[in-house]
Design a protein around this motif. Sequence first.
Motif, short mmCIF file in Angstrom:
data_model
loop_
_atom_site.label_atom_id
_atom_site.label_comp_id
_atom_site.label_asym_id
_atom_site.label_seq_id
_atom_site.Cartn_x
_atom_site.Cartn_y
_atom_site.Cartn_z
N ARG A 1 -2.83 -6.77 -12.26
CA ARG A 1 -4.39 -6.96 -11.55
C ARG A 1 -4.53 -8.21 -10.59
NH1 ARG A 1 -6.08 -11.34 -13.87
NH2 ARG A 1 -5.53 -11.83 -16.02
N PRO A 2 -5.37 -8.18 -9.77
CA PRO A 2 -5.36 -9.60 -8.88
C PRO A 2 -5.73 -10.72 -9.66
CG PRO A 2 -6.71 -7.72 -8.06
CD PRO A 2 -6.35 -7.11 -9.27
N VAL A 3 -5.15 -11.73 -9.05
CA VAL A 3 -5.57 -13.00 -9.76
C VAL A 3 -7.00 -13.38 -9.55
CG1 VAL A 3 -4.98 -15.48 -9.58
CG2 VAL A 3 -3.14 -13.91 -9.27
N ARG A 4 -7.58 -13.65 -10.64
CA ARG A 4 -9.09 -14.04 -10.64
C ARG A 4 -9.42 -15.48 -10.42
NH1 ARG A 4 -9.21 -9.56 -15.23
NH2 ARG A 4 -8.63 -11.66 -16.72
N VAL A 5 -9.96 -15.91 -9.60
CA VAL A 5 -10.18 -17.25 -8.95
C VAL A 5 -11.90 -17.58 -9.22
CG1 VAL A 5 -9.76 -18.76 -7.24
CG2 VAL A 5 -8.41 -16.83 -7.18
N VAL A 6 -11.90 -18.73 -9.87
CA VAL A 6 -13.35 -19.46 -9.76
C VAL A 6 -13.15 -20.34 -8.70
CG1 VAL A 6 -15.02 -20.63 -11.06
CG2 VAL A 6 -14.10 -18.78 -12.03
N LEU A 7 -14.16 -20.27 -7.66
CA LEU A 7 -14.43 -21.47 -6.83
C LEU A 7 -15.65 -22.62 -7.14
CD1 LEU A 7 -14.64 -19.07 -3.71
CD2 LEU A 7 -12.49 -20.24 -4.72
N ALA A 8 -15.11 -23.64 -7.44
CA ALA A 8 -15.99 -24.75 -7.99
C ALA A 8 -16.27 -25.80 -6.87
CB ALA A 8 -15.54 -25.11 -9.06
N ASP A 9 -17.22 -25.85 -6.12
CA ASP A 9 -17.70 -27.01 -5.27
C ASP A 9 -19.17 -26.72 -4.99
OD1 ASP A 9 -17.77 -28.29 -2.71
OD2 ASP A 9 -15.46 -28.05 -2.75
N ASP A 10 -19.74 -27.86 -4.85
CA ASP A 10 -21.18 -28.15 -4.66
C ASP A 10 -21.45 -28.10 -3.06
OD1 ASP A 10 -19.89 -30.62 -3.79
OD2 ASP A 10 -21.64 -31.55 -4.37
N GLN A 11 -20.40 -27.56 -2.39
CA GLN A 11 -20.93 -27.58 -1.01
C GLN A 11 -20.72 -25.80 -0.65
OE1 GLN A 11 -18.72 -29.78 2.00
NE2 GLN A 11 -18.36 -31.17 0.61
N PRO A 12 -21.91 -25.16 -0.21
CA PRO A 12 -21.73 -23.72 -0.42
C PRO A 12 -20.89 -23.41 0.82
CG PRO A 12 -24.17 -24.29 -0.44
CD PRO A 12 -23.24 -25.80 -0.67
N LEU A 13 -20.93 -24.03 1.86
CA LEU A 13 -20.16 -23.58 2.90
C LEU A 13 -18.45 -23.52 2.64
CD1 LEU A 13 -21.70 -25.32 6.05
CD2 LEU A 13 -21.66 -23.20 5.32
N VAL A 14 -17.98 -24.51 1.93
CA VAL A 14 -16.81 -24.33 1.36
C VAL A 14 -16.71 -23.31 0.56
CG1 VAL A 14 -14.99 -25.66 -0.12
CG2 VAL A 14 -16.53 -27.00 1.57
N ARG A 15 -17.49 -22.94 -0.45
CA ARG A 15 -17.18 -21.71 -1.37
C ARG A 15 -17.17 -20.41 -0.51
NH1 ARG A 15 -21.28 -23.95 -4.24
NH2 ARG A 15 -22.63 -21.97 -4.01
N ALA A 16 -18.17 -20.38 0.90
CA ALA A 16 -18.20 -19.30 1.49
C ALA A 16 -16.98 -18.97 2.50
CB ALA A 16 -19.25 -19.41 2.57
N ALA A 17 -16.26 -20.08 2.79
CA ALA A 17 -15.06 -20.13 3.60
C ALA A 17 -13.93 -19.32 2.72
CB ALA A 17 -14.69 -21.05 4.09
N LEU A 18 -13.75 -20.04 1.51
CA LEU A 18 -12.82 -19.26 0.59
C LEU A 18 -13.15 -18.06 0.14
CD1 LEU A 18 -12.25 -22.78 -1.67
CD2 LEU A 18 -10.64 -21.80 0.13
N ARG A 19 -14.29 -17.86 -0.12
CA ARG A 19 -14.63 -16.42 -0.61
C ARG A 19 -14.43 -15.44 0.44
NH1 ARG A 19 -19.54 -17.35 -1.43
NH2 ARG A 19 -20.38 -16.26 0.48
N MET A 20 -14.45 -15.87 1.82
CA MET A 20 -14.23 -14.79 2.99
C MET A 20 -12.94 -14.41 3.26
SD MET A 20 -15.55 -15.37 6.89
CE MET A 20 -14.14 -16.92 7.03
N VAL A 21 -12.05 -15.43 2.82
CA VAL A 21 -10.66 -15.09 3.22
C VAL A 21 -10.12 -14.50 1.73
CG1 VAL A 21 -10.19 -16.87 4.65
CG2 VAL A 21 -9.77 -17.34 2.39
N ILE A 22 -10.67 -14.68 0.54
CA ILE A 22 -10.14 -14.31 -0.39
C ILE A 22 -10.63 -12.62 -0.57
CG2 ILE A 22 -10.37 -13.99 -3.07
CD1 ILE A 22 -10.38 -17.07 -3.35
N THR A 23 -11.55 -12.57 -0.13
CA THR A 23 -12.09 -11.02 0.04
C THR A 23 -11.08 -10.28 0.60
OG1 THR A 23 -14.47 -11.58 -0.32
CG2 THR A 23 -14.06 -9.57 0.60
N ASP A 24 -10.81 -10.68 1.82
CA ASP A 24 -9.52 -10.09 2.76
C ASP A 24 -8.28 -10.08 1.89
OD1 ASP A 24 -11.67 -9.30 4.36
OD2 ASP A 24 -11.37 -11.01 5.53
#
Length: 226
Positions: A8-31
């Motif tokens: 299965r894909p590697v499951r990643v938790v993003l822990a950062d208090d800056q929403p923009l940092v999480r959003a950037a990582l989420r965007m590339v991980i989604t692809d």
Amino acid sequence: MSVITDGRPVRVVLADDQPLVRAALRMVITDTPDLVVAGEAANGAEAVRLVGETAADVVVMDLRMPGTDGIEATRIITEGPTGARVVVLTTFDDDDHVYAALHAGASGFLVKDMALDDILAAVRVVASGDALIAPSVTRRLIKQFTDRPRTAPAAPRRRAEGITDREREVLTLVGRGLSNTEIAAELHLSIATAKTYVTRLLSKLDARDRVQLVIIAYEAGLVSAA
């Protein structure tokens, strides 16, 4: 190289208090088909909870967060039963926190201004059971870590004893920050053989992961920060 855990894909938790940092990582991980965002946390307590709820494989952990910070969250996660591994996000002026995170059990250290693709590659490395420190901080970080006075009693400094000459060569190259592929090329070995040597070193030296092997190499005087 795609790293898959139990098919299965590697499951990643993003822990950062800056929403923009999480959003950037989420965007590339989604692809990225071999990685998936299992959850997002704005502080360490949320990260710990999400790891338990989602059976995450890797946490990308900011250090400075409100409430339970990334250091304490890293300690709780790595000492817990889930087997999740932690990749720390750091900055050049954050050394004190990184030393503490190293003690707490982090398996990777990344600089926040790294390319997103490089961060994803580091997540794959850590998910595969290896460890990684950004080249820009490797020697400076570990050398200062091993030289710094501890505020609490430290365990005796381990030495690279009970290993063969070839294993000592491999440990030296690990301490210099080389990957298994680079070690294989340096010593004219197959990649599989280089990986076997690293695995033996982990066992013989009772090291949790590659980060601790780097520390041992410095403590044993096999490499320097020069």
